[in-house]
Motif scaffolding. Structure first.
Motif, PDB file in Angstrom:
ATOM      1  N   LYS A 206       0.889  -1.058  -0.033  1.00 42.91           N
ATOM      2  CA  LYS A 206      -0.206   0.087   0.129  1.00 42.91           C
ATOM      3  C   LYS A 206       0.746   1.409   0.078  1.00 42.91           C
ATOM      4  CE  LYS A 206      -3.903  -2.238   2.127  1.00 42.91           C
ATOM      5  NZ  LYS A 206      -4.731  -2.106   1.223  1.00 42.91           N
ATOM      6  N   ASN A 207       1.956   1.405   0.653  1.00 45.49           N
ATOM      7  CA  ASN A 207       2.705   2.484   0.962  1.00 45.49           C
ATOM      8  C   ASN A 207       4.189   2.435   0.127  1.00 45.49           C
ATOM      9  OD1 ASN A 207       0.951   4.150   2.551  1.00 45.49           O
ATOM     10  ND2 ASN A 207       1.410   2.497   3.912  1.00 45.49           N
ATOM     11  N   THR A 272       1.789   5.251  -5.181  1.00 52.08           N
ATOM     12  CA  THR A 272       1.748   4.232  -4.302  1.00 52.08           C
ATOM     13  C   THR A 272       0.229   3.803  -4.341  1.00 52.08           C
ATOM     14  OG1 THR A 272       0.986   5.348  -2.311  1.00 52.08           O
ATOM     15  CG2 THR A 272       3.361   5.084  -2.605  1.00 52.08           C
ATOM     16  N   PHE A 273      -0.146   2.778  -4.008  1.00 52.17           N
ATOM     17  CA  PHE A 273      -1.412   2.193  -4.028  1.00 52.17           C
ATOM     18  C   PHE A 273      -2.280   3.004  -3.266  1.00 52.17           C
ATOM     19  CE2 PHE A 273      -5.115  -0.377  -2.369  1.00 52.17           C
ATOM     20  CZ  PHE A 273      -5.627  -0.883  -3.582  1.00 52.17           C
ATOM     21  N   ASN A 274      -2.027   3.684  -1.995  1.00 48.46           N
ATOM     22  CA  ASN A 274      -2.333   4.546  -1.188  1.00 48.46           C
ATOM     23  C   ASN A 274      -2.911   5.802  -1.948  1.00 48.46           C
ATOM     24  OD1 ASN A 274      -3.490   2.561   0.852  1.00 48.46           O
ATOM     25  ND2 ASN A 274      -1.752   3.171   2.372  1.00 48.46           N
ATOM     26  N   LEU A 299      -6.803   6.951 -10.980  1.00 42.61           N
ATOM     27  CA  LEU A 299      -5.888   5.886 -11.056  1.00 42.61           C
ATOM     28  C   LEU A 299      -6.118   4.481 -10.275  1.00 42.61           C
ATOM     29  CD1 LEU A 299      -3.389   5.326 -12.830  1.00 42.61           C
ATOM     30  CD2 LEU A 299      -1.895   6.482 -11.187  1.00 42.61           C
ATOM     31  N   ARG A 300      -6.531   4.892  -9.117  1.00 45.83           N
ATOM     32  CA  ARG A 300      -7.038   3.827  -8.124  1.00 45.83           C
ATOM     33  C   ARG A 300      -7.882   2.608  -9.111  1.00 45.83           C
ATOM     34  NH1 ARG A 300      -7.695   2.956  -2.816  1.00 45.83           N
ATOM     35  NH2 ARG A 300      -6.001   4.389  -2.378  1.00 45.83           N
ATOM     36  N   GLN A 301      -8.953   3.192  -9.525  1.00 44.36           N
ATOM     37  CA  GLN A 301      -9.909   2.468 -10.212  1.00 44.36           C
ATOM     38  C   GLN A 301      -9.144   1.655 -11.491  1.00 44.36           C
ATOM     39  OE1 GLN A 301     -13.233   4.601 -11.654  1.00 44.36           O
ATOM     40  NE2 GLN A 301     -14.530   2.805 -12.127  1.00 44.36           N
TER      41      GLN A 301
END
Length: 317
Positions: A206-207, A272-274, A299-301
């Motif tokens: 995640k980070n 990062t993912f977060n 971008l998360r989606q």
């Protein structure tokens, strides 16, 4: 006068006999040889995605090797040292121990994790009726390549006891070395190895920031791009639009003409993912004689769906 001299001599002899029971011997000096008595199973942590670096720190509040020395007779407290010195021995032996298990030590300074070992106790004691007891304690911490703490401070302890004479420092050495071996065995090496494997998906890191070295799950996530337009033959450009300071905005980059289809991985520095939820990909589509159109994708989606797909219905100017 003669009677007085004989009386004084008797007193001196009696005094001498009485004091002989309290004679304390001269302190002896002993050097305990430190050694790594056992090795772990070999090659159980090979092919890790990341290497690891060791940082050994001696933080013992009490540096005396002999802690307690409780004996039932007038034996002077010995002076005890080790060879080699404790910090050097732990550094060399732990490196050997980890290499035997398959860890890649000092692979790449840019991506290596850091295993920090802080020695807090390394002592032997002798207690009457119990014998020699060795105790080795240290704290361990793990940091990622950006020196963010990923494994919080954890105490590790090893103990060993052996019966024997209080002047038999060969047994004392065995007890101390056995305690060190137990401390090594008590480290959760599976947990250390967990951090050295790249996650199967970005959500497992995640980070972990993208640095461009290709060592993150994000950089290994393949995104399918499919951009189409009506009419076809329009130019497609994209840029990063960020609301997080970790990721910078970029200028437009040309992709190709519609229909555009490709599979690519992300190489967006600082991503990062977060923080991906605070980053957007803006795609523009333009063709001579038509109005330029733009669309933005979270971008998360895109990471979760592994796809950026859209169609532009162009409008004539």
């Amino acid at each position: 006068m003669k009677h007085f001299s004989l009386f004084a001599l008797c007193l001196l002899l009696l005094a001498g006999c009485g004091s002989s029971r309290n004679v304390v011997t001269t302190p002896q000096s002993y050097t305990i040889p430190l050694n790594l008595g056992v090795l772990p199973p070999s090659d159980i942590y090979i092919n890790m995605d990341y290497g690891v670096r060791l940082n050994i720190q001696d933080k013992r509040p009490q540096t005396m090797v002999l802690n307690k020395y409780d004996v039932n007779f007038g034996q002077a407290r010995p002076q005890v040292s080790t060879y080699p010195d404790i910090k050097s021995f732990v550094s060399e032996s732990m490196r050997k121990y980890m290499q035997t298990m398959g860890f890649d030590i000092d692979a790449d300074i840019n991506t290596d994790y850091l295993l920090q070992i802080e020695i807090t106790q390394y002592q032997i004691s002798y207690l009457s009726g119990m014998g020699w007891m060795g105790t080795v304690c240290f704290d361990m911490l793990v940091y990622d390549e950006s020196r963010n703490l990923v494994y919080p401070r954890t105490a590790v302890t090893g103990r060993a006891s052996l019966s024997g004479s209080p002047v038999d420092f060969a047994i004392a050495a065995n007890a101390l070395n056995a305690a060190y071996g137990e401390a090594l065995e008590n480290i959760d090496w599976d947990r250390v190895a967990y951090f050295l494997r790249r996650a199967d998906s970005p959500s497992g890191e995640k980070n972990k920031q993208v640095t461009g070295s290709g060592d993150t799950a994000l950089e290994h996530t393949i995104i399918r791009w499919f951009i189409d337009s009506s009419p076809k033959g329009a130019d497609v450009n994209w840029r990063v639009v960020s609301s997080t300071p970790d990721v910078k905005n970029t200028n437009q980059n040309y992709l190709g003409t519609t229909p555009y289809e490709s599979t690519e991985s992300f190489d967006i520095k600082g991503l990062t993912f977060n923080n991906s939820g605070d980053v957007q990909i803006e795609i523009s589509c333009e063709k001579a004689g038509y109005l330029t159109q733009k669309k933005r994708f979270n971008l998360r989606q895109a990471i979760e769906q592994k796809e950026i797909s859209t169609k532009f219905n162009l409008v004539e100017e």
